[in-house]
Design a protein around this motif. Structure first.
Motif, PDB file in Angstrom:
ATOM      1  N   HIS A  42       4.266  -5.970   3.185  1.00  0.00           N
ATOM      2  CA  HIS A  42       3.944  -6.814   4.328  1.00  0.00           C
ATOM      3  C   HIS A  42       2.442  -6.971   4.585  1.00  0.00           C
ATOM      4  N   ILE A  43       1.656  -6.266   3.788  1.00  0.00           N
ATOM      5  CA  ILE A  43       0.201  -6.428   3.998  1.00  0.00           C
ATOM      6  C   ILE A  43      -0.422  -7.139   2.808  1.00  0.00           C
ATOM      7  N   ASP A  44      -1.180  -8.164   3.162  1.00  0.00           N
ATOM      8  CA  ASP A  44      -1.774  -9.028   2.168  1.00  0.00           C
ATOM      9  C   ASP A  44      -3.188  -8.505   1.870  1.00  0.00           C
ATOM     10  N   LEU A  45      -3.428  -8.120   0.621  1.00  0.00           N
ATOM     11  CA  LEU A  45      -4.749  -7.555   0.273  1.00  0.00           C
ATOM     12  C   LEU A  45      -5.614  -8.596  -0.432  1.00  0.00           C
ATOM     13  N   ASN A  84      -6.754  -7.178  10.397  1.00  0.00           N
ATOM     14  CA  ASN A  84      -6.547  -7.967  11.619  1.00  0.00           C
ATOM     15  C   ASN A  84      -5.470  -7.290  12.471  1.00  0.00           C
ATOM     16  N   GLY A  85      -5.628  -5.969  12.574  1.00  0.00           N
ATOM     17  CA  GLY A  85      -4.635  -5.179  13.302  1.00  0.00           C
ATOM     18  C   GLY A  85      -4.954  -5.034  14.782  1.00  0.00           C
ATOM     19  N   LEU A 144      -9.567   4.495   4.628  1.00  0.00           N
ATOM     20  CA  LEU A 144      -9.756   3.303   5.457  1.00  0.00           C
ATOM     21  C   LEU A 144      -8.566   2.361   5.310  1.00  0.00           C
ATOM     22  N   ALA A 145      -8.047   2.270   4.084  1.00  0.00           N
ATOM     23  CA  ALA A 145      -6.909   1.373   3.849  1.00  0.00           C
ATOM     24  C   ALA A 145      -5.671   1.876   4.593  1.00  0.00           C
ATOM     25  N   VAL A 146      -5.474   3.191   4.563  1.00  0.00           N
ATOM     26  CA  VAL A 146      -4.298   3.747   5.253  1.00  0.00           C
ATOM     27  C   VAL A 146      -4.422   3.521   6.762  1.00  0.00           C
ATOM     28  N   ASN A 147      -5.625   3.735   7.295  1.00  0.00           N
ATOM     29  CA  ASN A 147      -5.831   3.477   8.730  1.00  0.00           C
ATOM     30  C   ASN A 147      -5.523   2.024   9.058  1.00  0.00           C
ATOM     31  N   ALA A 148      -6.006   1.106   8.199  1.00  0.00           N
ATOM     32  CA  ALA A 148      -5.782  -0.318   8.436  1.00  0.00           C
ATOM     33  C   ALA A 148      -4.286  -0.612   8.414  1.00  0.00           C
ATOM     34  N   ARG A 149      -3.606  -0.024   7.445  1.00  0.00           N
ATOM     35  CA  ARG A 149      -2.153  -0.231   7.354  1.00  0.00           C
ATOM     36  C   ARG A 149      -1.476   0.216   8.651  1.00  0.00           C
ATOM     37  N   ASP A 150      -1.882   1.389   9.139  1.00  0.00           N
ATOM     38  CA  ASP A 150      -1.257   1.913  10.352  1.00  0.00           C
ATOM     39  C   ASP A 150      -1.573   1.049  11.572  1.00  0.00           C
ATOM     40  N   ALA A 151      -2.711   0.312  11.493  1.00  0.00           N
ATOM     41  CA  ALA A 151      -3.090  -0.540  12.633  1.00  0.00           C
ATOM     42  C   ALA A 151      -2.379  -1.891  12.584  1.00  0.00           C
ATOM     43  N   MET A 152      -1.642  -2.154  11.467  1.00  0.00           N
ATOM     44  CA  MET A 152      -0.957  -3.448  11.333  1.00  0.00           C
ATOM     45  C   MET A 152       0.522  -3.210  11.067  1.00  0.00           C
ATOM     46  N   PRO A 153       1.265  -2.777  12.108  1.00  0.00           N
ATOM     47  CA  PRO A 153       2.658  -2.402  11.868  1.00  0.00           C
ATOM     48  C   PRO A 153       3.538  -3.576  11.420  1.00  0.00           C
ATOM     49  N   GLY A 154       3.244  -4.791  11.867  1.00  0.00           N
ATOM     50  CA  GLY A 154       4.027  -5.939  11.400  1.00  0.00           C
ATOM     51  C   GLY A 154       3.403  -6.452  10.123  1.00  0.00           C
ATOM     52  N   ARG A 155       3.128  -7.745  10.074  1.00  0.00           N
ATOM     53  CA  ARG A 155       2.426  -8.287   8.918  1.00  0.00           C
ATOM     54  C   ARG A 155       0.931  -8.113   9.162  1.00  0.00           C
ATOM     55  N   GLY A 156       0.172  -8.196   8.095  1.00  0.00           N
ATOM     56  CA  GLY A 156      -1.265  -8.042   8.296  1.00  0.00           C
ATOM     57  C   GLY A 156      -2.055  -8.418   7.062  1.00  0.00           C
TER      58      GLY A 156
END
Ligand SMILES: Nc1ncnc2c1ncn2[C@@H]1O[C@H](COP(=O)(O)OP(=O)(O)OP(=O)(O)O)[C@@H](O)[C@H]1O
Ligand SMILES: [Mg+2]
Length: 715
Positions: A434-437, A509-510, A462-474
């Protein structure tokens, strides 16, 4: 006239008596009467002429008097109304010239314009009296001969502009006619001089006052400090213009508003209390510190004090004198923060030391189990789980060491684009579907010198933090770039200096962060995640790695909009180094040499004994340096090929033991093991030929490899 008329009226009376006699007598009488009347007429004419002359004279006097009054009044008005002394003087000169008919007039305002006693004004200055020169060309004390000649001036008069006995200026006039001294004119000029003198004095003190007022106004307006005057109820009555630089407002924006409207809500009660205290006591208050709202919505820390001048008739208010100390507070906090990190770092480093011993044992025994058990059996699978858990714990210990900047870095010249593209696959797996890199690598990217493994760890955190900040799509964007950080950027940051950097930006964009969270994210153990979900070490570790690599990390975040972390590493111009990736051999290398194994931790000693003897070595275990020396003594005459020793041990540490051994048995090689880089061994430069170092926790495989590596070093 009256009498003549009466005489005429008497004539019939004379005629009524005898005619001839009467004629003769009458003629004589008439003659006498005519003569009398003629005399009387002449007298009356003279009297009339005199009366007329008197009348004419007094009319003229009246006119002159009136003119003088008009002149005097004009002087007074000019002197009072003129804003500047020069203006009053110009008016005075014009009026006096037109009143007297004199053609040239001058005014001297200060004594420096002419020497006392010299010429017309000098004479007035030294005597304090008016001076009249009837014939200028003949006067021995009149230096301006050419001037009077050119203008054909004949007579000059000058009189003082005075206040009491003090001459504050001189007025002089010249006439083209030669005139005798005119007492009336001199008298009136004396009055004029007194009027103008007073005006000069008044204007001068007025100007001096205005000058001082201007001086203090400029001081206040150009001060960086804020000066505020409050009414007793806290209404702002004056605000110095420095508020524009400090708080973004114009001074007028404050007028009539309550100071408390701009104070941070958390501090409004304390502010009200402080104001109340100030109101109740005369003089200065102790220092206050309050957060004040900037026009841009941010908060500035103002420090200052109040001065109760409510009873002072001039000020009649409470004067606040404050300054913006936000920057100082920020640096103080930064300093406290770094001290805290340092203290935790020391603690973490110490814990990591013991922890590494334990982990080495767990990993090692799990390895031994795995070697002895048939693969895929339950017990073997259990051992695999033990190993996995121990590896996770080892990773955590590494993080602790990383953030406390106590790990041994292996920096190489790197291309960050390469590091990012090598991680691409792993990152996509980590981020999920669900996360677009997106990666935006800059072409011709500069190189940096850093430990590739550590940089990978930073990107991953940093990537893991970003993932956690974008629970839906991101959307996660990794961008690189060459940047130059200028003096302006570095001015407000204590931990970075201007220069060329390579930037690595990771944006999501979380959920973003509010300022109070953003301020704390680099603190070790700070987390907003549920217990068990986050340790709060991720960013502290990133920070530690970046700082240890000489770089700088910045964060931009807004709630609801997302977050960008920017990492700046100093750019280097050295050639790129090729990285050999994870080249760990899988098969364990064996040997038959004699190994003296010195380790105070029984678990590890036992593990080493099992592992190394399992590989064919003859192992002599000892728990410290003294025991080891005793063993060497007992085995005198036999070769000891390798000493594997812990560094820190009671009784005798590894370093001393190695030094003793060098004397007794110089051919014996040495391998030091330690879980803590602060150990003396790393810093004392003991790595001579044949001496090597192995970081704990180690696996059986890495021990086996390292032992072989050292044994095979040339003697
Ligand atoms: N990209 C981000 N967006 C929003 N908040 C973030 C972001 N990165 C970090 N944070 C905040 O910073 C806190 C600290 O992050 P850090 O990585 O140090 O610890 P953690 O992620 O909570 O735990 P750990 O990384 O140890 O598992 C997080 O709990 C989160 O509140
Ligand atoms: Mg994290």
């Amino acid at each position: 006239m009256h009498e003549a008329r009466r005489s005429q009226m008497c004539l019939p009376h004379f005629f009524s008596q005898g005619f001839a006699h009467v004629i003769a007598a009458t003629f004589t009488e008439v003659e006498a009467e005519v003569a009398r009347l003629t005399r009387q007429l002449a007298r009356e004419r003279a009297a009339r002429q005199e009366a007329e002359a008197i009348a004419e004279r007094s009319t003229r006097d009246l006119y002159d008097q009136q003119q003088r009054l008009i002149l005097l009044q004009a002087m007074v008005v000019a002197a009072n109304e003129a804003i500047r002394v020069e203006e009053a003087m110009a008016t005075a000169l014009r009026r006096i010239c037109s009143f007297t008919g004199w053609s040239v007039g001058h005014v001297y305002l200060c004594a420096e314009d002419f020497a006392p006693g010299v010429g017309l004004p000098g004479r007035v200055l030294s005597t304090g009296q008016a001076a009249w020169i009837q014939n200028l060309s003949r006067d021995p004390n009149f230096p301006r001969g050419k001037f009077v000649k050119d203008l054909t001036l004949k007579t000059g008069v000058a009189f003082p502009l005075s206040v009491g006995n003090k001459v504050v200026g001189v007025l002089e006039f010249f006439s083209e006619e030669q005139l005798e001294p005119d007492e009336d004119l001199l008298e009136i000029m004396t009055h004029v001089g007194t009027q103008l003198g007073r005006a000069i004095e008044r204007q001068r003190s007025h100007e001096a006052l205005r000058g001082r007022e201007e001086y203090f106004r400029r001081l206040i307006e150009n001060a960086l400090d804020l000066i505020t005057i409050l009414d007793a109820d806290g209404t702002i009555r004056y605000q110095s213009p420095s508020t524009r630089q400090v708080l973004g407002y114009e001074a007028e924006d404050f007028l009539g508003k309550k100071a408390s409207d701009f104070i941070h809500p958390d501090e409004s009660a304390a502010f009200a209390q402080a104001l109340n205290n100030a109101r109740q006591q005369q003089g200065k208050t102790p220092i206050w510190t309050f957060r004040f709202r900037h026009k841009d919505g941010s908060w500035r820390v103002l420090e200052g004090s109040g001065n109760n001048l409510l009873d002072d008739p001039v000020v009649a208010g409470i004067v606040l004198n404050s300054r913006d100390v936000s920057e100082r507070k920020r640096i103080e906090e930064q300093f406290l923060q770094s001290q805290k990190v340092q203290a935790i770092g020391q603690l973490a480093g110490g814990v990591a030391h013991d922890f590494n011993n334990i982990l080495t044992a767990i990993l090692g025994y799990a390895d031994l189990l795995l070697k002895q058990l048939p693969p895929k059996e339950v017990l073997s699978l259990n051992a695999v789980e033990i190993k996995k858990a121990a590896n996770r714990a080892a990773a955590l210990t590494r993080q602790l060491l990383a953030f406390s900047r106590k790990q041994v870095l292996q920096p190489r010249v790197l291309d960050l684009n390469g590091v990012v593209s090598d991680m691409d696959k792993m990152l996509r797996r980590l981020l999920g579907e669900h996360i677009d890199l997106t990666t935006i690598p800059q072409g011709d990217l500069g190189r940096v010198k850093a430990d590739p493994g550590q940089i990978e760890q930073v990107i991953m955190n940093l990537a893991v933090n970003a993932r956690d900040a974008m629970p839906g799509r991101g959307k996660l964007t990794i961008e690189t770039g060459n940047v130059v950080l200028g003096a302006e950027y570095c001015r407000h940051r204590t931990d970075v200096s201007p220069g060329e950097y390579v930037m690595l930006a990771i944006s999501d964009n979380g959920c973003g962060m509010p300022p109070e969270i953003r301020a704390r994210i680099f603190e070790p153990f700070f987390t907003t995640k549920d217990p068990g979900k986050g340790t709060g070490l991720g960013l502290a570790t990133c920070h530690g790695i970046v700082k240890q690599s000489g770089g700088h990390i910045a964060v931009y975040s807004e709630p609801g909009r997302g977050t960008t972390f920017k990492i700046y590493l100093p750019r280097v111009y050295e050639a790129l180094e090729v990285i050999g990736k994870y080249d760990q051999p899988t098969d364990l290398r064996k040997g038959t040499e004699t190994v003296l194994l010195v380790e105070d931790e029984p678990m590890l000693r036992e593990l080493g004994l099992l592992a190394l003897s399992g590989l064919g070595y003859r192992v002599l275990p000892a728990d410290n340096g003294i025991q080891a020396l005793r063993l060497i003594e007992q085995h005198r005459g036999q070769d000891i090929h390798l000493l594997v020793t812990d560094v820190v041990m009671p009784e005798m540490g590894g370093k001393e033991l190695a030094e003793r051994l060098r004397v007794i048995s110089p051919q014996t090689k040495v391998l030091f093991c330690s879980g803590y880089t602060e150990d003396a061994i790393v810093h004392d430069g003991l790595f001579d030929r044949g001496i090597a170092f192995m970081q704990k926790p180690y696996t059986v495989a890495s021990l086996a490899n390292k032992v072989r590596e050292v044994l095979e070093l040339p003697s």
